[in-house]
Scaffold this motif. Structure first.
Motif, PDB file in Angstrom:
ATOM      1  N   ALA C 153       4.699  -1.997  27.653  1.00 20.75           N
ATOM      2  CA  ALA C 153       5.829  -2.956  27.480  1.00 20.75           C
ATOM      3  C   ALA C 153       6.716  -3.114  28.669  1.00 20.75           C
ATOM      4  N   GLY C 154       6.839  -2.146  29.383  1.00 20.41           N
ATOM      5  CA  GLY C 154       7.647  -2.184  30.667  1.00 20.41           C
ATOM      6  C   GLY C 154       6.765  -3.116  31.765  1.00 20.41           C
ATOM      7  N   LYS C 155       5.714  -2.827  31.879  1.00 21.29           N
ATOM      8  CA  LYS C 155       4.854  -3.782  32.741  1.00 21.29           C
ATOM      9  C   LYS C 155       4.685  -5.098  32.361  1.00 21.29           C
ATOM     10  N   LYS C 156       4.172  -5.401  30.998  1.00 25.51           N
ATOM     11  CA  LYS C 156       4.275  -6.594  30.591  1.00 25.51           C
ATOM     12  C   LYS C 156       5.332  -7.474  30.964  1.00 25.51           C
ATOM     13  N   HIS C 157       6.818  -6.828  30.470  1.00 22.42           N
ATOM     14  CA  HIS C 157       7.906  -7.757  30.728  1.00 22.42           C
ATOM     15  C   HIS C 157       8.759  -7.401  32.014  1.00 22.42           C
ATOM     16  N   GLY C 158       8.034  -6.823  32.901  1.00 21.76           N
ATOM     17  CA  GLY C 158       8.640  -6.844  34.289  1.00 21.76           C
ATOM     18  C   GLY C 158       9.722  -5.638  34.211  1.00 21.76           C
ATOM     19  N   LEU C 159       9.885  -4.865  33.760  1.00 23.64           N
ATOM     20  CA  LEU C 159      10.933  -3.959  33.425  1.00 23.64           C
ATOM     21  C   LEU C 159      10.707  -2.278  34.023  1.00 23.64           C
ATOM     22  N   LEU C 160      11.486  -1.684  34.842  1.00 23.27           N
ATOM     23  CA  LEU C 160      11.357  -0.235  34.973  1.00 23.27           C
ATOM     24  C   LEU C 160      11.497   0.410  33.578  1.00 23.27           C
ATOM     25  N   THR C 161      11.104   1.834  33.555  1.00 25.02           N
ATOM     26  CA  THR C 161      11.124   2.561  32.490  1.00 25.02           C
ATOM     27  C   THR C 161      11.625   3.710  32.871  1.00 25.02           C
ATOM     28  N   ILE C 162      12.606   4.386  31.662  1.00 23.00           N
ATOM     29  CA  ILE C 162      12.821   5.579  31.809  1.00 23.00           C
ATOM     30  C   ILE C 162      12.831   6.416  30.269  1.00 23.00           C
ATOM     31  N   THR C 163      12.557   7.470  30.571  1.00 20.51           N
ATOM     32  CA  THR C 163      12.227   8.394  29.339  1.00 20.51           C
ATOM     33  C   THR C 163      12.699   9.629  29.574  1.00 20.51           C
ATOM     34  N   GLU C 164      12.970  10.610  28.381  1.00 22.48           N
ATOM     35  CA  GLU C 164      13.235  12.003  28.334  1.00 22.48           C
ATOM     36  C   GLU C 164      12.110  12.854  28.562  1.00 22.48           C
ATOM     37  N   VAL C 165      12.350  14.139  29.540  1.00 22.09           N
ATOM     38  CA  VAL C 165      11.372  15.053  29.409  1.00 22.09           C
ATOM     39  C   VAL C 165      12.176  16.204  29.196  1.00 22.09           C
ATOM     40  N   MET C 166      11.607  17.257  28.126  1.00 19.36           N
ATOM     41  CA  MET C 166      12.343  18.326  27.595  1.00 19.36           C
ATOM     42  C   MET C 166      11.678  19.420  28.168  1.00 19.36           C
ATOM     43  N   THR C 167      10.713  19.603  28.831  1.00 18.94           N
ATOM     44  CA  THR C 167       9.986  20.740  29.213  1.00 18.94           C
ATOM     45  C   THR C 167       9.204  20.723  30.359  1.00 18.94           C
ATOM     46  N   PRO C 168       9.071  21.738  31.227  1.00 20.73           N
ATOM     47  CA  PRO C 168       8.450  21.568  32.391  1.00 20.73           C
ATOM     48  C   PRO C 168       6.989  21.126  32.406  1.00 20.73           C
ATOM     49  N   GLU C 169       6.088  21.689  31.284  1.00 16.30           N
ATOM     50  CA  GLU C 169       5.014  21.325  31.170  1.00 16.30           C
ATOM     51  C   GLU C 169       4.817  20.049  30.879  1.00 16.30           C
ATOM     52  N   TYR C 170       5.645  19.090  30.434  1.00 21.28           N
ATOM     53  CA  TYR C 170       5.486  17.774  30.128  1.00 21.28           C
ATOM     54  C   TYR C 170       5.796  16.799  31.329  1.00 21.28           C
ATOM     55  N   VAL C 171       6.384  17.466  32.465  1.00 24.11           N
ATOM     56  CA  VAL C 171       6.881  16.560  33.590  1.00 24.11           C
ATOM     57  C   VAL C 171       5.680  15.838  33.965  1.00 24.11           C
ATOM     58  N   ASP C 172       4.537  16.302  34.407  1.00 26.61           N
ATOM     59  CA  ASP C 172       3.779  15.491  34.874  1.00 26.61           C
ATOM     60  C   ASP C 172       3.323  13.983  34.208  1.00 26.61           C
ATOM     61  N   VAL C 173       2.870  14.611  33.087  1.00 29.28           N
ATOM     62  CA  VAL C 173       2.692  13.425  32.240  1.00 29.28           C
ATOM     63  C   VAL C 173       3.532  12.241  31.966  1.00 29.28           C
ATOM     64  N   CYS C 174       4.982  12.638  31.985  1.00 30.16           N
ATOM     65  CA  CYS C 174       6.066  11.771  31.696  1.00 30.16           C
ATOM     66  C   CYS C 174       6.338  10.656  33.192  1.00 30.16           C
ATOM     67  N   ALA C 175       5.908  11.418  34.432  1.00 32.03           N
ATOM     68  CA  ALA C 175       6.072  11.095  35.468  1.00 32.03           C
ATOM     69  C   ALA C 175       4.960  10.128  35.659  1.00 32.03           C
ATOM     70  N   GLU C 176       3.832  10.306  35.022  1.00 32.17           N
ATOM     71  CA  GLU C 176       2.718   9.277  35.313  1.00 32.17           C
ATOM     72  C   GLU C 176       2.888   8.026  34.672  1.00 32.17           C
TER      73      GLU C 176
END
Lengths: 352, 352, 352, 352
Positions: C153-176
């Motif tokens: 959705a961000g890409k389609k509408h030309g917006l940056l995106t921000i999301t919450e990450v709760m645990t170290p093991e999910y940092v990489d996938v969220c950053a992707e």
């Protein structure tokens, strides 16, 4: 007192600050740090000088090393203050229990409750004739006639009495009737009231404000002491925090803290400190274990119908007597004695 | 009002509670839940009944649905209260700025500051003659003669005046000299003072207590309103929290909250709300953006030497004038006008 | 660093303390006061030495003069940090608005909301795929697939995106998937998470803990910076106080305070800061007036049915667009520009 | 659950709200008040429904009558949970004392301290291998090798061991070495950590967050219980308030409150609760008097040189032994027994 300059303030400004300090007849010792200069001020703490320094440009912090209160401080009065009223000593090795209703409601009510407080082993009768209430439409106390009713009941049953005074103009009449005057939590910084209480000798129980620090609390006591009345006791009654399940958060560490900083007796009020009857007994015991000199506890013969609505935090007479019996055993383990005569009170054995 | 019973209370007890409620002339609606019974009470909120119910055995919670204050509530008075004093209207579309020193120190000081407040575009001169201080050894204000000095300066420069009153016995003399009387944060629940202020018509600025909830704050206003004085304005001045870097935590959401719950004007005090000069300007702008009806701001010609030590939170006159010029532009974006005549004040162009 | 001894400690003990200090390769300057000795320590602040001194007998206080964080401090980095992500600059003169739902619920929902955020003039799309919830039985977010929906959705509408990450093991996938990673208030001191975020370069929005002081907040940022990631922005989102009418107390003074102590951008979150839709707009304006570099605001197309229950604090799309139009006018008065293209959104003109 | 409508909401809207409720398979009981309508919802509490209702227009308040946690509630589990680990029972009539250093520093240190804990009469050895620290430059613990050292010392001296786990990925290795896992105050709402702890059977001591309400605390416990691990004990360790003289404000009323709301054992931590050695003993006694099932107390052989700086709140071994001897006498007055073998420890009789 220590003055810390802002980051990278000029030498000229430091010199001006030092000059300003020395004009006040005290010495300044300079320590040059990496980014900041620290100026130690030798001599008695001067609150006015501190305030002036705090507001000077180039000053980042002014740190108080000595305390702003004097007469209340244990540094100036190493021995415990013991307040002797008739045969009761508050602040020594005796545990003192103040019990009674939130408000005096009638001669019969206060007489019956006085009888029960005495029977259970308490030494002081509490009861309010003037009630501070959040809203103007709540019951505000029965006023001066309540004072007389309570004095009568106390005298008849051999109890001291304590009652709240809310405004300077009522101090004299309250002092005429009661043995101890209470300053409520909302009035801890009612400075005109404190000043007036400094002009008499009647003992004062000063309650900690909802959100007063220990320092502010002891400064409030200082107002009374500085006026000439040495008979002040401090009362921890719970502070306001984010937790709303209890009416307040009873800060029991305040007991040893205040006894360390000050020589004044410290009383605990678990009734207001918790606002819930089922928590009062355990918090009374915890207060004594923490070293309290006494307790002030709400007890009512008919809490379902108390006029202030504080019945929810009042013990029934049988609970009150049971608690005092337990405290008699607990006190000696905590360096206190609580050897008043005590009788069991059977549930339902009192007049409502 | 809603009564929630304890877990698994007996049907008999529920019946007794209902009977008790109905004795008070109100209706009870019962909803039987899985573990608890909920009793809805139809009729006006009765604080005494609520208090009694709260303390009955078998009752776990009593929930107030309607509010305990009436005259302060927007439910009872949908339109904004506008307090008109001479040509200034507080509570309408005019932004009102109250400026001046923490304390009146001398005729020259207050005269010069009044001149500067007027020049910058302010409408009200603030200044304390009686100062509430944490400790008894700090400067306590110059008293009644300060009132006369301030009245004189206000008159000369065409400004209204506001000053703090600390005790009921001084209400009349303060009202003689000042246009607005201020109740300080420590006295928000000094009920005798509030009652006395209810007996006059002089407008009152009531400051929120250190740790007063919105409900308690509006109940305190209710004391004054119920006494017969409708001219009350509310002042958010920061609350006490765990954060100590700022003197208090300025709760700017209080502005729209109080304006929603009540019809009374809301004034913001960023000087006490932050305790730091460098934060005052941004918090003044934020207050106006949040919808404040006015600001009360400390300004001093010689803050390094203010007698109370509050200089650290006082703006210099040039900063004050710069701020007011900015607010003139900001106000219209926030539904207010601030079109008083304004002149630039050059740094150092005033008498210390 | 300053060491203050206890009252009347012996000269021998002072000498031992000084010796201990000098063993650590720093100089000690002694100021002998009336009751206490003050020892100034010259040299960089050493937290370990401070901790050791604090626990030595004869030491009453150890006062930190310099700060315990370095990389986060403006002393060490005088210029503002500007975080550039694609064509958006956070921390400079641009006002940045992050809008979106509390939680990503479906591809259609997040696409429609992204369209509306863009139309209103926002630059960043917010939305949670992993939700921290007080209880285990509440909706916990839709997980990794939500990340993909939001990125799309961000890409389609030309917006940056921000999301919450709760645990170290999910940092990489969220950053992707996301352009900015958010650390929630409950995780501000989840040090393993902070350390992991220090190992990447993705910008991090760090929310202030419920009851974190400014010092603790900046120390938490220091963990990320010290790990090697300089792209940190701070987010004030309300603190926990005694007031329960609002979900939290939004501490707007934090904005200028943090901008003074640190060079990092400061974002305000009035949605969580108040928890009430009717307060969000005024608190957004107040935040900008206080100098915020950006806002993070909840907006929902169907707040009555939001899956997290945070709809109560979400703006409707038309309110969101109206707010952004107002902010465009307000920003230049506060030293910012907010000149993105903006269109009006009519009530009811969106897909639920 | 009770829904209270806004002032003067239309009958149509009330009907829509009721319809919405009934769609969820629960019954709605309507009480029509003067200004507001109250809707009682009969059936199990549904947090999602509550959240949805709270955000509907026309709804002013949604009041939870039953609790959002189930497995942690005494309503669902009336008997006390007793956690049996080897020969120690936590939650029954035995008082359990956990003592030891803030951090494991070396094999010799932890061995010597274990010897002293056992000699004094304690049952559990505490010690941190992973330390949560405010800033990244403070000592962070010695890690996994510390776990082995502590396990060895515990085994040799016949003590159970407890240690803190900070992140899900370390749960397994910590559980391999320690008998009890501690969740620190900063991690009380680290939900991934709680979920992971729910998958094992090792007992967990969950510390209350700095500013967690009882409800949030019990919901955090619910995460672990809901995952399948019934062995949870709650630890009151002080909350954050405005008072800064003590490190935290120890909320002793939490002990009877939590024991009333829940069946889980409650442990008190006066070391972190006060942050000052001179207050620890009185707060330990007060905790036992308040009904605590156990205490966790810092004790160190060389507190002046502890690696974490927490020495200031650590008892010396002789103080620790004196305290335990006093607790042996106190426990029976509080419904507990504490009859482990105890020996006096002479000052200076230990290896530093």
């Amino acid at each position: 007192m220590i003055v810390v300059t802002s980051n990278k303030v000029s030498e000229e400004r430091v010199a001006e600050i030092v000059k300003y300090i020395e004009k006040h007849g005290v010495q300044a010792h300079i320590s040059q740090g990496v980014d900041r200069t620290v100026i130690g001020i030798i001599g008695k703490f001067d609150p006015t000088l501190a305030e002036h320094l705090r507001q000077m440009s180039g000053v980042e912090q002014v740190l108080k090393i000595s305390k702003s209160y004097k007469l209340a401080s244990r540094d100036f009065h190493p021995d415990n203050t013991i307040i002797k009223i008739k045969d009761v000593e508050i602040g020594g090795d005796q545990l003192v229990i103040m019990g009674g209703p939130c408000a005096v409601e009638s001669p019969e009510q206060i007489d019956e409750i006085a009888r029960l407080v005495k029977k259970a082993g308490g030494q002081v009768l509490r009861g309010g004739a003037f009630k501070p209430r959040t809203g103007p439409y709540s019951f505000q106390g029965i006023g001066v006639e309540g004072l007389a009713m309570m004095a009568e009941a106390g005298k008849k049953h051999g109890l001291l009495t304590i009652t709240e005074v809310m405004t300077p103009e009522y101090v004299d009449v309250c002092a005429e009737y009661a043995d101890i005057l209470q300053v409520g939590t909302r009035n801890m910084q009612n400075f005109d009231l404190l000043r007036k209480l400094g002009t008499i000798q009647t003992p004062v129980l000063l309650k900690r404000g909802f959100s007063a620090t220990y320092d502010e609390f002891l400064n409030a006591a200082e107002y009374i002491l500085a006026g000439g009345n040495p008979n002040v006791m401090l009362c921890e009654r719970g502070i306001r925090t984010f937790e709303t399940y209890t009416r307040n958060t009873l800060d029991l560490a305040a007991i040893p803290v205040l006894q360390g900083l000050s020589h004044l007796p410290v009383i605990s009020d678990p009734s207001h400190g918790t606002g819930r009857r089922e928590l009062v007994e355990s918090m009374c015991k915890a207060s004594v274990a923490a070293g309290a000199n006494g307790l002030i506890v709400e007890m009512h013969t008919d809490p379902d119908n108390s006029m202030t609505g504080d019945g929810v935090q009042s013990l029934f007479p049988d609970q009150f007597a049971g608690l005092l019996a337990d405290l008699e055993k607990l006190a000696p383990l905590c360096g206190k004695r609580f050897d008043t005569p005590k009788e069991v009170i059977e549930p339902g054995s009192w007049k409502k």
